[in-house]
Enzyme design. Structure first.
Site, PDB file in Angstrom:
ATOM      1  N   SER A  69       0.826  -1.212   0.000  1.00 42.35           N
ATOM      2  CA  SER A  69       0.000   0.000   0.000  1.00 42.35           C
ATOM      3  C   SER A  69       0.861   1.262   0.000  1.00 42.35           C
ATOM      4  O   SER A  69       1.920   1.297   0.629  1.00 42.35           O
ATOM      5  CB  SER A  69      -0.879  -0.013   1.253  1.00 42.35           C
ATOM      6  OG  SER A  69      -1.368   1.276   1.536  1.00 42.35           O
ATOM      7  N   HIS A  90      -6.430   2.839   8.035  1.00 39.67           N
ATOM      8  CA  HIS A  90      -6.563   4.146   7.409  1.00 39.67           C
ATOM      9  C   HIS A  90      -7.776   4.140   6.490  1.00 39.67           C
ATOM     10  O   HIS A  90      -7.945   3.217   5.702  1.00 39.67           O
ATOM     11  CB  HIS A  90      -5.302   4.466   6.598  1.00 39.67           C
ATOM     12  CG  HIS A  90      -5.419   5.722   5.800  1.00 39.67           C
ATOM     13  ND1 HIS A  90      -5.885   6.903   6.344  1.00 39.67           N
ATOM     14  CD2 HIS A  90      -5.176   5.992   4.498  1.00 39.67           C
ATOM     15  CE1 HIS A  90      -5.889   7.842   5.408  1.00 39.67           C
ATOM     16  NE2 HIS A  90      -5.477   7.320   4.278  1.00 39.67           N
ATOM     17  N   HIS A  92     -10.733   7.017   4.312  1.00 41.17           N
ATOM     18  CA  HIS A  92     -11.208   8.361   3.991  1.00 41.17           C
ATOM     19  C   HIS A  92     -12.717   8.407   4.252  1.00 41.17           C
ATOM     20  O   HIS A  92     -13.468   8.974   3.463  1.00 41.17           O
ATOM     21  CB  HIS A  92     -10.932   8.696   2.525  1.00 41.17           C
ATOM     22  CG  HIS A  92      -9.492   8.655   2.148  1.00 41.17           C
ATOM     23  ND1 HIS A  92      -9.070   8.471   0.838  1.00 41.17           N
ATOM     24  CD2 HIS A  92      -8.362   8.787   2.889  1.00 41.17           C
ATOM     25  CE1 HIS A  92      -7.740   8.476   0.810  1.00 41.17           C
ATOM     26  NE2 HIS A  92      -7.285   8.665   2.037  1.00 41.17           N
ATOM     27  N   ASP A 115     -16.705   6.621  26.020  1.00 38.03           N
ATOM     28  CA  ASP A 115     -16.373   5.202  26.176  1.00 38.03           C
ATOM     29  C   ASP A 115     -15.173   4.820  25.325  1.00 38.03           C
ATOM     30  O   ASP A 115     -14.196   4.257  25.810  1.00 38.03           O
ATOM     31  CB  ASP A 115     -17.541   4.327  25.700  1.00 38.03           C
ATOM     32  CG  ASP A 115     -18.743   4.361  26.621  1.00 38.03           C
ATOM     33  OD1 ASP A 115     -18.622   4.827  27.768  1.00 38.03           O
ATOM     34  OD2 ASP A 115     -19.810   3.897  26.162  1.00 38.03           O
ATOM     35  N   HIS A 155      -7.291  15.177   4.986  1.00 32.15           N
ATOM     36  CA  HIS A 155      -6.981  13.859   4.448  1.00 32.15           C
ATOM     37  C   HIS A 155      -8.014  12.816   4.883  1.00 32.15           C
ATOM     38  O   HIS A 155      -8.937  12.514   4.130  1.00 32.15           O
ATOM     39  CB  HIS A 155      -5.549  13.482   4.862  1.00 32.15           C
ATOM     40  CG  HIS A 155      -5.077  12.181   4.317  1.00 32.15           C
ATOM     41  ND1 HIS A 155      -3.805  11.691   4.515  1.00 32.15           N
ATOM     42  CD2 HIS A 155      -5.717  11.236   3.576  1.00 32.15           C
ATOM     43  CE1 HIS A 155      -3.672  10.538   3.903  1.00 32.15           C
ATOM     44  NE2 HIS A 155      -4.819  10.228   3.337  1.00 32.15           N
ATOM     45  N   TYR A 209     -16.700  -3.072  31.261  1.00 27.24           N
ATOM     46  CA  TYR A 209     -17.728  -3.460  30.304  1.00 27.24           C
ATOM     47  C   TYR A 209     -17.317  -4.670  29.473  1.00 27.24           C
ATOM     48  O   TYR A 209     -16.136  -4.876  29.209  1.00 27.24           O
ATOM     49  CB  TYR A 209     -17.979  -2.261  29.377  1.00 27.24           C
ATOM     50  CG  TYR A 209     -18.862  -2.520  28.194  1.00 27.24           C
ATOM     51  CD1 TYR A 209     -20.257  -2.506  28.330  1.00 27.24           C
ATOM     52  CD2 TYR A 209     -18.318  -2.749  26.949  1.00 27.24           C
ATOM     53  CE1 TYR A 209     -21.049  -2.734  27.236  1.00 27.24           C
ATOM     54  CE2 TYR A 209     -19.111  -2.972  25.847  1.00 27.24           C
ATOM     55  CZ  TYR A 209     -20.488  -2.973  26.010  1.00 27.24           C
ATOM     56  OH  TYR A 209     -21.270  -3.193  24.915  1.00 27.24           O
TER      57      TYR A 209
HETATM   58 ZN   LIG Z   1      -5.317   8.402   2.538  1.00 29.04          ZN
END
Ligand SMILES: [Zn+2]
Length: 215
Positions: A69, A90, A92, A115, A155, A209
């Site tokens: 990537s 990651h 968008h 939380d 971004h 929890y």
């Molecule tokens: Zn990106």
């Protein structure tokens, strides 16, 4: 780890966090200075465990038939500087990136945010792809912050977790609260939650929890 990381990419699609080939998940290989990440430019329906690539913590390709990537340097920088991190995601995703485009942190106005994020979701600096600057921005923002998510300015979102699955969960929750707080803003000014209550919610959710299984 190839299978885990491959399967988690399907979660990005299922949760509508990605378009076309954007977005990626990586996972640190326990006990090794290596991580598995998505190959560059391969469509989500063509991803297989075998297509995943293995890189060292400098982002160099160690094993795989595809190029890693284009975000590999950012992932590698996070693994080098945050030894407790076992997974990085990651995306968008739409609402979170809309906040990032405005350089605005998402204020902690929902108990679900307290939380999961322990406060606001912070914004990191503007950084261009190609060297360590995105990784530096992620680490500088998240070190000393309870949030596992950072909105990188103009971004999108980077999230971290003890496991790749935890990082994917943070990415899903980040988009969910980004959307809700955005809608709340259309109705008026959302009310902040008092810091002491944020702390109590965060402590309970993180320590009490659930089923006490690894998240
Ligand atoms: Zn990106």
């Amino acid at each position: 780890m190839r299978k885990i990381v491959c399967d988690l990419h399907a979660e990005l699609v299922r949760n509508h966090l990605v378009a076309w080939t954007a977005g990626n998940v990586s996972g640190r290989i326990p006990g090794e200075d290596l991580f598995v990440i998505k190959p560059s430019g391969v469509s989500y329906d063509e991803l297989t465990p075998e297509a995943m690539v293995v890189c060292d913590l400098d982002g160099n390709l160690v094993e795989g038939e595809h190029a890693p990537s284009s975000d590999t340097a950012a992932h590698a920088y996070v693994y080098r500087h945050m030894p407790q991190v076992g997974g990085v995601v990651h995306t968008h995703s739409t609402y979170a990136s809309a906040w990032a485009a405005r350089d605005e942190a998402i204020p902690c106005v929902l108990t679900a945010m307290a939380d999961e994020f322990g406060g606001e979701i912070p914004v990191g600096p503007f950084a261009l792809i190609g060297d360590d600057s995105i990784g530096q921005g992620i680490v500088a923002t998240l070190k000393g912050h309870r949030s596992p998510a950072v909105l990188m300015r103009n971004h999108g979102v980077f999230t971290i977790g003890a496991t790749p699955r935890a990082a994917v969960k943070a990415a899903v929750m980040c988009e969910d609260v980004a959307r809700t707080v955005h809608i709340s803003r259309q109705l008026g000014e959302p009310l902040p939650i008092a810091r002491a209550d944020v702390d109590r919610l965060y402590d309970r959710y993180q320590n009490v929890y659930g089923q006490r299984s690894p998240r």
